[in-house]
Design an enzyme around this catalytic site. Structure first.
Site, PDB file in Angstrom:
ATOM      1  N   LYS A  66      39.031  78.740  68.229  1.00 20.84           N
ATOM      2  CA  LYS A  66      38.580  78.220  66.919  1.00 20.84           C
ATOM      3  C   LYS A  66      37.140  78.624  66.583  1.00 20.84           C
ATOM      4  CE  LYS A  66      41.285  76.887  64.990  1.00 20.84           C
ATOM      5  NZ  LYS A  66      42.321  77.837  64.470  1.00 20.84           N
ATOM      6  N   THR A  69      37.645  83.880  66.231  1.00 21.80           N
ATOM      7  CA  THR A  69      38.042  85.065  67.012  1.00 21.80           C
ATOM      8  C   THR A  69      38.934  86.007  66.205  1.00 21.80           C
ATOM      9  OG1 THR A  69      39.861  83.795  67.994  1.00 21.80           O
ATOM     10  CG2 THR A  69      37.819  83.911  69.251  1.00 21.80           C
ATOM     11  N   PRO A 275      41.303  73.103  55.392  1.00 22.17           N
ATOM     12  CA  PRO A 275      40.348  72.011  55.222  1.00 22.17           C
ATOM     13  C   PRO A 275      40.345  71.071  56.426  1.00 22.17           C
ATOM     14  CG  PRO A 275      42.046  71.997  53.491  1.00 22.17           C
ATOM     15  CD  PRO A 275      42.381  73.117  54.411  1.00 22.17           C
TER      16      PRO A 275
HETATM   17  P1  A3P Z   1      39.151  76.563  60.572  1.00 23.47           P
HETATM   18  O1  A3P Z   1      40.552  76.944  60.278  1.00 23.47           O
HETATM   19  O2  A3P Z   1      39.027  75.312  61.314  1.00 23.47           O
HETATM   20  O3  A3P Z   1      38.255  76.595  59.360  1.00 23.47           O
HETATM   21  P2  A3P Z   1      40.104  81.355  65.534  1.00 23.47           P
HETATM   22  O4  A3P Z   1      40.577  82.610  64.877  1.00 23.47           O
HETATM   23  O5  A3P Z   1      39.257  81.617  66.736  1.00 23.47           O
HETATM   24  O6  A3P Z   1      41.221  80.400  65.774  1.00 23.47           O
HETATM   25  O7  A3P Z   1      39.097  80.651  64.525  1.00 23.47           O
HETATM   26  C1  A3P Z   1      39.543  80.095  63.319  1.00 23.47           C
HETATM   27  C2  A3P Z   1      38.335  79.853  62.459  1.00 23.47           C
HETATM   28  O8  A3P Z   1      37.835  81.082  61.958  1.00 23.47           O
HETATM   29  C3  A3P Z   1      38.649  79.061  61.201  1.00 23.47           C
HETATM   30  O9  A3P Z   1      38.548  77.703  61.529  1.00 23.47           O
HETATM   31  C4  A3P Z   1      37.573  79.531  60.212  1.00 23.47           C
HETATM   32  O10 A3P Z   1      36.579  78.578  59.988  1.00 23.47           O
HETATM   33  C5  A3P Z   1      36.963  80.743  60.907  1.00 23.47           C
HETATM   34  N1  A3P Z   1      36.798  81.904  60.056  1.00 23.47           N
HETATM   35  C6  A3P Z   1      35.740  82.740  60.119  1.00 23.47           C
HETATM   36  N2  A3P Z   1      35.829  83.681  59.191  1.00 23.47           N
HETATM   37  C7  A3P Z   1      36.985  83.475  58.531  1.00 23.47           C
HETATM   38  C8  A3P Z   1      37.623  84.151  57.450  1.00 23.47           C
HETATM   39  N3  A3P Z   1      37.064  85.208  56.890  1.00 23.47           N
HETATM   40  N4  A3P Z   1      38.804  83.654  57.004  1.00 23.47           N
HETATM   41  C9  A3P Z   1      39.336  82.556  57.574  1.00 23.47           C
HETATM   42  N5  A3P Z   1      38.786  81.880  58.604  1.00 23.47           N
HETATM   43  C10 A3P Z   1      37.613  82.335  59.080  1.00 23.47           C
END
Ligand code: A3P
Length: 309
Positions: A66, A69, A275
């Protein structure tokens, strides 16, 4: 067309027949990649163009879950000298995969040319007790990428993902506050809280790797303004600067940056950027104050600080 390509891909690569990310099927990623640049089409069609081969990753995004990545991986994929593994591989953290050996790991990588580096991302590596030593055994001079965000925000994001997974599987859900507070005190055994103890996990990695082998990407900044963070990664990987501001555009509906590459535009899957619940301010304070000491310790370990709560 995308469906046909995808079907062919799944038929031809049984080892990857169930690509999952954090418990979510990531077929949508493959579908959009199938429609994207030459790199991914070669991968899906399993045709080996002359001069290409599958490489063990020269760089791994080790986490954190989260942290952003997927966004980091997809944004780096814009670079012509980078190819990325489409799915989370879980080689170093899952016993049943690790016993399959390094050739199995390599077979999951996309085809690449000699001037390209291969990157895989498995966020579970950062918190895995075994991953640092195993990755070191494979390549002690590897370059690692770690994307982090405010530990409290990360806990809420982790909770939100599990919340939606449970809803989809018709399982009962609890409000955030009920999961995080037990008998009036912070439930520090909650896995999502433990994953945000960056100092504890980083300590294990620093037993095997020099600090300068681990580049930390600021996940909060990557959300607000991706390009400078990506340019730092290009420098860390000694790659020419090829990622441009025109590769990103802000999508008002999604509320996040999306990617423009090879004449196509795409946003991350809807499970990214959902959200978050509005959390009770006393509970938030408890989390901030629990992480504060750990954050300070982490800043000292990496000789750098972040503006986390
Ligand atoms: P949330 O969904 O809680 O906002 P991972 O890929 O490691 O699971 O991380 C998910 C998180 O990437 C999302 O958490 C979001 O906040 C973040 N994120 C960063 N850049 C993003 C983008 N361009 N589009 C969507 N999510 C993004």
């Amino acid at each position: 067309m995308a469906f046909l390509l995808l079907s062919a891909y799944l038929l031809l690569t049984p080892a990857q027949a169930a690509p999952v990310e954090n418990g979510t099927l990531v077929v949508e990623t493959l579908t959009s990649q199938a429609l994207l640049g030459n790199k991914s089409e070669h991968y899906l069609a399993q045709v080996r163009p002359p001069g290409t081969s599958r490489q063990i990753p020269q760089t791994i995004i080790i986490g954190v879950r989260k942290g952003g990545t997927r966004a980091l991986l997809e944004m780096l994929d814009v670079h012509p000298n980078i190819v990325v593994a489409a799915t989370e591989v879980h080689f170093f953290d899952w016993e049943e995969n690790y016993v399959k050996g390094i050739d199995w790991y390599r077979s999951l990588m996309p085809l690449s040319y000699e001037n390209q580096i291969t990157i895989e991302k498995t966020p579970g590596y950062f918190t895995s007790p075994q991953a640092p030593e195993r990755i070191h055994d494979m390549n002690s001079s590897i370059k690692l990428l770690l994307i982090l965000r405010d530990p409290t925000e990360r806990v809420i994001s982790d909770y939100t993902q599990v919340y939606y997974n449970r809803l989809e599987n018709h399982k009962p859900v609890q409000p955030f506050e009920d999961v995080v507070i037990k008998n009036g005190v912070l439930n520090t055994k909650y896995k999502a809280i433990q994953r945000s103890l960056y100092d504890v996990h980083m300590g294990r990695w620093l037993k095997y790797f020099h600090l300068d082998q681990i580049h930390i990407v600021d996940g909060n900044t990557l959300i607000r303004d991706p390009l400078p963070e990506l340019q730092k990664v290009e420098r860390f990987l000694n790659l020419p600067s090829k990622i441009l501001s025109s590769n990103f555009y802000f999508n008002q509906t999604k509320g996040f940056y999306c990617i423009r590459s090879d004449g196509r535009e795409r946003c991350l899957h809807e499970s990214k950027g959902r959200p978050h619940p509005v959390v009770n301010s006393t509970v938030l304070e408890q989390l901030y104050s629990y992480f504060r000491e750990h954050n300070e310790r982490f800043y000292r370990m990496i000789n750098h600080s972040f503006d986390w709560h």
